[in-house]
Design a protein around this motif. Structure first.
Motif, mmCIF file in Angstrom:
data_model
loop_
_atom_site.group_PDB
_atom_site.id
_atom_site.type_symbol
_atom_site.label_atom_id
_atom_site.label_comp_id
_atom_site.label_asym_id
_atom_site.label_seq_id
_atom_site.Cartn_x
_atom_site.Cartn_y
_atom_site.Cartn_z
ATOM 1 N N GLY A 1 0.708 -1.521 -0.324
ATOM 2 C CA GLY A 1 0.332 -0.297 -0.081
ATOM 3 C C GLY A 1 1.318 0.749 -0.258
ATOM 4 O O GLY A 1 2.097 1.226 -0.490
ATOM 5 N N GLU A 2 0.451 2.076 0.644
ATOM 6 C CA GLU A 2 1.539 3.726 0.990
ATOM 7 C C GLU A 2 2.753 3.107 0.869
ATOM 8 O O GLU A 2 3.904 3.508 0.727
ATOM 9 N N THR B 1 9.551 1.978 1.616
ATOM 10 C CA THR B 1 8.371 3.535 0.877
ATOM 11 C C THR B 1 8.539 4.070 0.416
ATOM 12 O O THR B 1 9.723 3.241 -0.956
ATOM 13 N N ASP C 1 3.776 5.806 -5.417
ATOM 14 C CA ASP C 1 3.112 7.298 -6.211
ATOM 15 C C ASP C 1 1.079 6.841 -6.168
ATOM 16 O O ASP C 1 1.090 5.631 -6.011
ATOM 17 N N PRO C 2 0.404 7.922 -4.822
ATOM 18 C CA PRO C 2 -0.940 7.409 -4.949
ATOM 19 C C PRO C 2 -1.469 7.043 -6.671
ATOM 20 O O PRO C 2 -2.492 6.286 -6.586
ATOM 21 N N THR D 1 -2.540 3.521 -8.188
ATOM 22 C CA THR D 1 -3.880 3.119 -7.295
ATOM 23 C C THR D 1 -4.062 3.476 -9.323
ATOM 24 O O THR D 1 -5.512 2.976 -8.693
ATOM 25 N N LYS E 1 8.343 0.776 -6.649
ATOM 26 C CA LYS E 1 8.147 1.964 -5.752
ATOM 27 C C LYS E 1 9.116 3.236 -6.332
ATOM 28 O O LYS E 1 8.525 4.010 -6.774
#
Lengths: 262, 262, 262
Positions: free
Chosen positions: B172-173, B187, B190-191, B194, B229
């Motif tokens: 997820g994030e 980490t 980027d949103p 999704t 990521k």
């Protein structure tokens, strides 16, 4: 009955609602356009889900906000799953939309689509050839190409709407959205959209999703057509051909809200 | 147990190994993401192959360096082929990875995934809802959306890892990679990821392929998450929306080695 | 027999014919490349249609101008539909083309391809490993990768052409098109094409469609190879990696006429 021009202001308001509601859209669609269809729905803010196993399709049609049935690469197992999903959607009052891809040319899907038409679709979206074929007129269908001008098919669309109770959408250079009494027209778009596979199929998915919105269904569906035509027009300006049209189109759908308002 | 931050230096070294080894990755995945999954693996230097007929899947699972099982558009024939491939992969000591797409919402695939979990996957990759559902907790799954924050699912991921012996990846994030004892966090991203179909499914394919690498598996899988990521972060900078994100993301994966090193 | 260099002038003339004729191309191809294949054919001006249900495939193979059989994600139901379509294509004198994806590595499709070879394909398009395998030589196939240099496979391609009566196309850094007597070579392209899934499969679809053109088939097929290599070369210049290669390649195919003439 002269068609009324679709309202741009309604399209802007409806898109805002659509993004907020994010309709969970159950897509039973053809193998060619699955990814583009999902990306189109995501770009507009909906939640696509492709579920095809009969037991799962039955379960999911009841959970979803809307169901799309697209017969582009129909097989017998898929037809069984679609029938099950439609029956469950009807039980759960989930609105469902039929895209009768190439129905004029192929007997098996023609029989299947005629059967589905008796199961009360909320909407039917096709090109001129497909709508003519569903209305029982000779469409001389040639695969998925629309060889008949869209205006020719409008009377057939109106008849089909009255026969089935569905909103019928016949699309091409101009889109017409009709319930058999009232007809809205949507202009815009670009011929390059016909050089990219799946723009029609993705529109059907957006039409299906728009049936989950509250308010006037015929206007909501015309808004859905308007979003796609608007995004096509925007994408055309920045692309260099059908390849770069695809990302530009999805980008335009994603950023559409302000563009439509402008 | 506080998660440890994943090492960027390890990700750079591992990517070099990955490109050299070019793992032959047998993908049995859903119909929506096949092309994007293959292009993601190719951009990273792996060799994807989609083989689905039961006899062939059995034969290929033994030839391949890694196997991916993704239940996104599960059907009964596909489930039979997957079971056969997993059994053969186990015989041949080919590591295999499970992506339990939307397992919280749909009964048929839930039963199938629980059955597969007994067959010793090397890794399981899902979003928070999916991992919660596999761990037996109520995930209120809504199709493929992750409606639960990823941190909430970390204890479930750790339990699932201990129960199954698999490395569990909940994404997820922040992504968490855990063997039930040690947990690494990744980490970035980027949103916008999704808003593109298949980024999660493609990550599962990369996780599967990374299981073919020598060395510490939990660190290798965290590296795989890190590549994705990192590429997402790079692509976000140059794209104009989810449409142009897709080519930019694949370009970023292809040119990643120096970018990660920088 | 030294191969002759393929004529660029013929490629330009043939492309004009191709766009005018717009061959209705029935594609029975694998799940991974359906969208890219359709977009490639559309960009070149052909009319793709993916029809897979046995009854429909039989009906459509007779309506279509050309048929493609690609075994990339073969299943038993798909094999039955393909067999039916090929028989009907033969009855209707529709030329059909075989793409024997990964035939060297997998027994089930190997048997199926050998069976199809007896049914008189107009053309066969494969990489070096695949053509070697069809000619009965050990190809040590590794999925869809071509691990054998294309020149090595030319004698096998010539033998296969003489055995089957098909035009055999073996593609790689250089493409060779042979009827067993005469051989044409096509240069160009770019190694980046191997980092995008489906460029080979899409080429097979274009080869299939080019069999619908009047005139000399071996020269027409070499032209088809030439269009794709030319578009690859053009796309390479503007792209930043395999992701942006895809839209650039489709754009280049769409605008190819003047480019080839230049």
């Amino acid at each position: 009955m002269q068609p009324d021009l679709h309202s741009r202001e309604h399209a802007v308001r409806t898109l805002k609602q659509f993004r907020t509601l994010s309709p969970l859209t159950h897509c039973m669609t053809n193998d060619v356009v699955q990814s583009f269809t999902a990306n189109t729905l995501l770009a507009l803010g909906a939640s696509p889900a492709m579920v095809i196993e009969p037991e799962e399709a039955r379960q999911f049609a009841a959970l979803a906000s809307a169901l799309l049935i697209n017969v582009g690469t129909l097989t017998q197992p898929r037809a069984r799953a679609m029938r099950t999903a439609v029956e469950q959607a009807n039980s759960a009052k989930t609105p469902w939309t039929l895209d009768p891809v190439a129905v004029g040319a192929l007997e098996y899907r023609r029989r299947f689509c005629f059967e589905l038409l008796t199961l009360k679709p909320a909407a039917v979206r096709g090109n001129a050839s497909e709508i003519l074929a569903l209305a029982g007129e000779d469409a001389s269908g040639r695969g998925v190409d629309a060889t008949d001008a869209v205006a020719t098919a409008l009377p057939a669309a109106q008849i089909l709407a009255r026969q089935t109770g569905a909103i019928v959408v016949v699309t091409g250079e101009v889109d017409y959205v009709t319930d058999g009494e009232r007809t809205l027209s949507v202009t815009g778009g670009d011929p390059l959209m016909t050089k990219v596979v799946g723009t029609g199929c993705a529109l059907s998915a957006v039409v299906a999703a728009s049936c989950a919105l509250p308010g006037n269904r015929i206007e909501n569906i015309a808004s859905a057509c308007g979003w796609m035509k608007q995004a096509g027009r925007i994408a055309r300006k920045t692309c260099h051909g059908p390849g770069s049209f695809i990302p530009a189109f999805l980008d335009a759908l994603y950023t559409l809200e302000t563009e439509v308002a402008a």
